[in-house]
Design a protein around this motif. Structure first.
Motif, PDB file in Angstrom:
ATOM      1  N   ASP A 152      -3.016 -19.011  14.308  1.00 17.32           N
ATOM      2  CA  ASP A 152      -1.964 -18.531  13.102  1.00 17.32           C
ATOM      3  C   ASP A 152      -0.978 -19.541  12.664  1.00 17.32           C
ATOM      4  O   ASP A 152      -0.621 -19.112  11.522  1.00 17.32           O
ATOM      5  CB  ASP A 152      -1.003 -17.332  13.662  1.00 17.32           C
ATOM      6  CG  ASP A 152      -1.968 -16.009  14.012  1.00 17.32           C
ATOM      7  OD1 ASP A 152      -2.712 -15.638  13.331  1.00 17.32           O
ATOM      8  OD2 ASP A 152      -1.377 -15.103  14.952  1.00 17.32           O
ATOM      9  N   GLU A 227       0.641 -16.974   6.020  1.00 17.71           N
ATOM     10  CA  GLU A 227      -0.305 -17.374   7.234  1.00 17.71           C
ATOM     11  C   GLU A 227      -1.249 -16.145   7.359  1.00 17.71           C
ATOM     12  O   GLU A 227      -2.047 -16.322   8.211  1.00 17.71           O
ATOM     13  CB  GLU A 227       0.590 -17.442   8.490  1.00 17.71           C
ATOM     14  CG  GLU A 227       1.449 -16.367   9.053  1.00 17.71           C
ATOM     15  CD  GLU A 227       0.774 -15.240  10.041  1.00 17.71           C
ATOM     16  OE1 GLU A 227      -0.240 -15.561  10.287  1.00 17.71           O
ATOM     17  OE2 GLU A 227       1.516 -14.246  10.106  1.00 17.71           O
ATOM     18  N   HIS A 232      -7.901 -13.502   8.020  1.00 19.96           N
ATOM     19  CA  HIS A 232      -7.674 -12.262   8.708  1.00 19.96           C
ATOM     20  C   HIS A 232      -8.033 -11.033   8.514  1.00 19.96           C
ATOM     21  O   HIS A 232      -8.366 -10.165   9.414  1.00 19.96           O
ATOM     22  CB  HIS A 232      -5.839 -12.190   8.655  1.00 19.96           C
ATOM     23  CG  HIS A 232      -5.204 -12.679   9.677  1.00 19.96           C
ATOM     24  ND1 HIS A 232      -4.682 -14.149   9.445  1.00 19.96           N
ATOM     25  CD2 HIS A 232      -4.575 -12.380  10.792  1.00 19.96           C
ATOM     26  CE1 HIS A 232      -4.141 -14.678  10.611  1.00 19.96           C
ATOM     27  NE2 HIS A 232      -4.044 -13.614  11.302  1.00 19.96           N
ATOM     28  N   HIS A 248      -7.587 -13.271  19.899  1.00 18.24           N
ATOM     29  CA  HIS A 248      -6.885 -13.352  18.346  1.00 18.24           C
ATOM     30  C   HIS A 248      -7.693 -14.633  17.562  1.00 18.24           C
ATOM     31  O   HIS A 248      -8.011 -14.628  16.452  1.00 18.24           O
ATOM     32  CB  HIS A 248      -5.851 -13.184  18.161  1.00 18.24           C
ATOM     33  CG  HIS A 248      -5.035 -13.139  16.589  1.00 18.24           C
ATOM     34  ND1 HIS A 248      -5.658 -12.178  15.924  1.00 18.24           N
ATOM     35  CD2 HIS A 248      -4.181 -13.627  15.920  1.00 18.24           C
ATOM     36  CE1 HIS A 248      -5.089 -12.124  14.723  1.00 18.24           C
ATOM     37  NE2 HIS A 248      -4.227 -12.997  14.640  1.00 18.24           N
ATOM     38  N   VAL A 252      -9.884 -15.389  14.207  1.00 17.75           N
ATOM     39  CA  VAL A 252      -9.149 -16.093  13.297  1.00 17.75           C
ATOM     40  C   VAL A 252      -9.828 -17.279  12.870  1.00 17.75           C
ATOM     41  O   VAL A 252      -9.940 -17.905  11.781  1.00 17.75           O
ATOM     42  CB  VAL A 252      -7.612 -16.157  13.259  1.00 17.75           C
ATOM     43  CG1 VAL A 252      -7.128 -16.890  11.997  1.00 17.75           C
ATOM     44  CG2 VAL A 252      -7.154 -14.703  13.365  1.00 17.75           C
TER      45      VAL A 252
HETATM   46 ZN   LIG Z   1      -2.860 -13.825  13.166  1.00 18.07          ZN
END
Ligand SMILES: [Zn+2]
Length: 334
Positions: A152, A227, A232, A248, A252
């Motif tokens: 992220d 971000e 995403h 995640h 990503v």
């Molecule tokens: Zn994220």
């Protein structure tokens, strides 16, 4: 909800400070992090609760069924931190978070990820104010899980492109000063990628500090645009298509690979950053057919889900692009 900067203590044995907390303590954790904590520290809190799932009904039920407390402690990964945030938010009590893994930004954000009908929804509004970043506990987790925390921050690369695109095409609000701050975070991740990969104390502190800065500037402008871009959308498309939960950082990472190519936005550099941080963009838990399907249907998924404006709106989704991404994914697989 106004942003309050967190007090972050980090070091090799800082979770030991939990033992000095005053009042009635409720610890929210899971079997694995609690067993890990107990190997390092001798302490029994007033009440110990093991998190089972993040279904909205479950967390709502906890609020009523768990005993009253003065301090709620979240010890573990994202679900433990989010459950603690939910309880502290509802009860208005003091909260201390001791993440034992830094694969998601839950220990820093004000939102709480719960599941409704198998999809993630964000509720709540509580900025964590006290964090104990215990290097010994975090380093005990599998390295790839902690490396995933870079995702992220790395996503700023493709997200900034989309944010500016939306501003240019649709007039969406854009803040050049915030974009610059986000870019500085991305550069710092780039400079510390080997530390992040090695899950060294400096690598851990870098991720936590970059999350802190990101949460702060996103809160200032009330959007996660700096971000959260089309990378995403790839992640959400994969979850929607497969109806499964993934790490995640894997999704990503794949999104950054795919979208940097679609944007023609330094794709070689983005792939290299993925590799140097140890993001598993090859998504080991997905099959190639699922990735191909998610990429091919990105436009219709975006429309159905009513997601934000991005490169997915403007660039054609071609077979060539899909196969180029698949080729990189296959190349990275054993
Ligand atoms: Zn994220």
């Amino acid at each position: 909800m106004t942003y309050t900067p967190p007090l972050i203590k980090s070091g090799p044995r800082v979770a030991g400070e939990l033992r000095q907390l005053p009042g009635r303590i409720l610890v929210v954790t899971m079997e694995i992090p609690w067993a890990l904590f107990s190997r390092h520290y001798d302490w029994q809190p007033g009440h110990l609760h093991f998190v089972t799932d993040m279904d909205l009904e479950t967390v709502e039920g906890l609020e009523a069924s768990l005993p009253p407390c003065d301090v709620v402690v979240g010890l573990g990964g994202g679900s433990c931190c989010d459950t603690a945030k939910y309880l502290a938010w509802k009860r208005g009590c003091r909260m201390v978070l001791a993440p034992t893994i830094i694969s998601v930004d839950a220990p820093l954000t004000n939102m709480i990820a719960v599941r409704v009908d198998k999809t993630v929804q964000y509720i709540g509004d509580i900025f964590p104010e006290e964090l104990l970043i215990d290097h010994s506990l975090i380093q005990a987790a599998p390295k790839e899980l902690n490396r995933a925390g870079a995702c992220d921050i790395a996503s700023i690369h493709t997200a900034l492109y989309d944010w500016h695109l939306a501003h240019r095409d649709t007039g969406e609000a854009y803040h050049a000063d915030i974009a610059k701050q986000a870019e500085e975070c991305l550069n710092e991740l780039d400079a510390n990628a080997s530390e992040v990969y090695g899950v060294t104390p400096r690598g851990i502190d870098t991720i936590v500090d970059l999350y802190r800065r990101e949460v702060k500037f996103c809160a200032e402008i009330g959007t996660s645009r700096p971000e959260e871009g089309a990378e995403h959308i790839v992640a959400y498309a994969m979850e929607h298509l497969t109806r499964r939960h993934f790490l995640h950082g894997d999704l990503v990472g794949l999104g950054i690979l795919a979208i940097s190519k679609l944007q023609q936005n330094r794709p070689e550099w983005a792939l290299d950053l993925n590799r140097r941080c140890g993001l598993r963009y090859e998504c080991p838990d997905a099959d190639i057919g699922e990735i191909r399907a998610a990429l091919s249907t990105l436009k219709s998924f975006k429309e159905q889900a009513g997601l934000f404006y991005s490169i997915v709106d403007t660039a054609p989704i071609t077979r060539e692009w899909v196969e180029e991404v698949i080729e990189e994914v296959e190349h990275a697989r054993p």
